[in-house]
Design an enzyme around this catalytic site. Structure first.
Site, short mmCIF file in Angstrom:
data_model
loop_
_atom_site.label_atom_id
_atom_site.label_comp_id
_atom_site.label_asym_id
_atom_site.label_seq_id
_atom_site.Cartn_x
_atom_site.Cartn_y
_atom_site.Cartn_z
N ASN A 290 0.83 -1.22 0.00
CA ASN A 290 0.00 0.00 0.00
C ASN A 290 0.86 1.26 0.00
O ASN A 290 0.59 2.23 -0.72
CB ASN A 290 -0.92 0.01 1.22
CG ASN A 290 -2.19 -0.79 1.00
OD1 ASN A 290 -2.59 -1.04 -0.14
ND2 ASN A 290 -2.83 -1.20 2.08
N GLU B 299 -6.27 -7.68 4.85
CA GLU B 299 -5.61 -8.62 3.94
C GLU B 299 -5.68 -10.05 4.45
O GLU B 299 -4.94 -10.92 4.00
CB GLU B 299 -4.15 -8.20 3.73
CG GLU B 299 -3.26 -8.35 4.95
CD GLU B 299 -3.27 -7.15 5.88
OE1 GLU B 299 -2.31 -7.01 6.66
OE2 GLU B 299 -4.24 -6.35 5.85
#
Length: 538
Positions: free
Chosen positions: A422, A457
């Site tokens: 990210n 995740e």
């Protein structure tokens, strides 16, 4: 090329042709209605199988047919009207014949899975139409799609391949410098649309304005992907195309005190593949709802003991039936009464005698939206997997169903170093990596396996009838596949890995114990260097 016959599908085509021929010979309104019902059924079938070109042809024919249903004096139709409908019907059957080439689609647990009777046999080829041979977006999509087993053909904008298997999808990737969709591009898209009537056509990189998207749709594009969206989203849509899910039959409860009316309603519903159950006494409504569990109620307005509006008001007081669709079917023509009935809890009002095509369309539309609303409360928006609460509820049900002698394995999966993905590439790319693991789990596991996004995740998976040793092998193979999966982004391609922990039932005898043990095994896998699968101790 595979031209395997498919009986349910062929039955629909045969019924459509036969009912048309019966009308042409007899010219009666009832025969024309039967033809319209058969056509509507075929439209729904093409839509369910995600065959946009054929769906569009069917809908065009249906639009030409429906105006003639409401005018009994128009029958038999004149020679010109019959000839016009015949041309459209011939075009439809010609496109079906052209499109029925392909091979068995790959599905979950793909080895040795037979094609269900009546399922369209779809090709695995995808054409990528790009302006440059070395286009980065096109190259990235090619790599990803090949990873999932698709055959990729790179095609020039001005060259529609001939004498080849028609593709599942065509992806148009314009040059990055092209800010607008010009007339020449639209003409070429129309050429591809005509050549590939059953294929799904995608256009990547369109400006996010209504005008260019409408122009693309008119040319034949099914999905226009805006320039600010990740091109890899297309991969998810293409994977969806090869997974035609067998939905439970729609169920309708008919509350009608007239036996003749109930029989006609149920016959109409049956012709559209809708299951139904009828009751004459609304006093038995609550008991019947518990046993039958319908997706929709067709409610007569006037019945013995109390009327349909009163019955509806009772149901709307109960949380279990607060959103259940209720459609009034009555001879009541007073607009004020109809409005009042809707205000007091109904969803729609249809007048008797009813148009069978309209009745079926209303029922199917209401049920589809009702089921989608129910599904949206259980599904994760990013991945399409079960969300946290739904996955926990399904795992608890698995434990209760397993009993003392059952066995299954639970795994917790977590993408390694996800924060750095990210931070380095941005959250849209991070979302793409999460979706990539979701796609892989759906592709590699069985229909009956539980797959959920637990949060962020992290994923949870349950494999019924599987011990820990076998589960470790399954997830280690998926781990290896995921490490090789390319994730396309604007600057190139990245690769990611995951770690996993597995725990087995009945060694862990509750849902909470299973998830806790699998989570501890996951932490162990992380501490040992990541990109590995560890098992909880018995």
């Amino acid at each position: 090329m595979n031209t395997q016959p498919l009986s349910h599908f062929d039955d629909r085509l045969h019924a459509l042709r036969e009912r048309w021929e019966q009308y042409v010979a007899g010219g009666q309104l009832e025969q024309f209605v039967e033809f319209a019902v058969a056509l509507n059924s075929l439209v729904e079938h093409f839509a369910r199988l995600r065959l946009p070109g054929l769906t569009r042809l069917c809908e065009g024919l249906e639009n030409a047919v429906l105006p003639h249903i409401g005018d009994p004096s128009a029958h038999p139709l004149g020679p010109q009207a019959v000839a016009s409908l015949q041309r459209q019907l011939d075009a439809l059957f010609g496109s079906v014949s052209t499109s029925r080439n392909g091979s068995v689609p790959v599905r979950r647990q793909t080895e040795g899975v037979p094609v269900r009777d009546g399922e369209w046999v779809k090709p695995r080829e995808v054409w990528i139409v790009s302006a440059a041979a070395d286009d980065e977006v096109a190259d990235g999509l090619s790599r990803q799609l090949r990873f999932f087993g698709f055959k990729i053909t790179r095609v020039d904008w001005h060259n529609v391949p001939e004498d080849t298997e028609l593709p599942l999808a065509v992806l148009f990737v314009p040059a990055r410098a092209r800010a607008e969709v010009d007339a020449e591009a639209l003409r070429q898209i129309a050429v591809f649309r005509a050549a590939c009537p059953a294929s799904q056509l995608f256009y990547l990189g369109v400006a996010a304005f209504i005008e260019p998207i409408v122009a693309l749709m008119r040319a034949g594009i099914d999905v226009a992907v805006p320039a600010d969206e990740q091109p890899a989203m297309v991969v998810n849509r293409i994977l969806d195309l090869i997974q035609t899910e067998e939905q439970d039959k729609y169920r309708v409860l008919v509350v009608e005190d007239s036996r003749v009316a109930a029989t006609l309603i149920r016959r109409t519903l049956a012709e559209h593949g809708i299951d139904s159950h009828a009751i004459a006494d609304p006093g038995t409504l609550l008991d019947t709802l518990k046993d039958y569990r319908p997706d929709l109620i067709l409610m007569d307005m006037y019945m013995p003991r109390f009327n349909g509006v009163e019955a509806t008001r009772v149901l709307r007081q109960m949380s279990a039936y607060h959103t259940l669709p209720i459609v009034y079917l009555s001879g009541e023509s007073n607009i004020g009464m109809q409005v009042e009935a809707l205000r007091l809890g109904g969803d729609q009002f249809l007048i008797k005698p009813f148009n069978p095509v309209l009745l079926a369309a209303v029922v199917k539309t209401k049920i589809a939206r009702f089921r989608e609303m129910q599904r949206s409360t259980q599904v994760d928006g990013l991945t399409g997997l079960l969300n946290h609460s739904a996955a926990k509820a399904r795992l608890k049900a698995l434990v209760e169903a397993a009993g003392y002698e059952g066995r299954f394995t639970v795994a917790m999966l977590d993408i390694d170093h996800f924060k750095s993905v990210n931070d380095t590439y941005g959250h849209p790319v991070g979302d793409q990596v999460i979706r990539g693991l979701a796609w892989l789990l759906k592709a590699r596991l069985r229909e009956g396996d539980l797959i959920g996004r637990y949060g962020g995740e992290e994923f949870i998976v349950a494999l019924p009838g599987t011990d820990v040793l076998l589960a470790q092998a399954v997830f280690d193979r998926i781990r290896s596949d995921f490490a090789a999966l390319p994730h396309t982004h604007p600057c190139g391609v990245l690769y990611a890995t995951f770690s996993a922990g597995v725990a087995g039932y009945p060694a862990q005898d509750s849902a909470s114990a299973l998830t806790e043990a699998a989570d501890q095994a996951l932490l162990q896998a992380k501490s040992l260097g990541r990109n590995r699968v560890e098992a909880a101790p018995d």
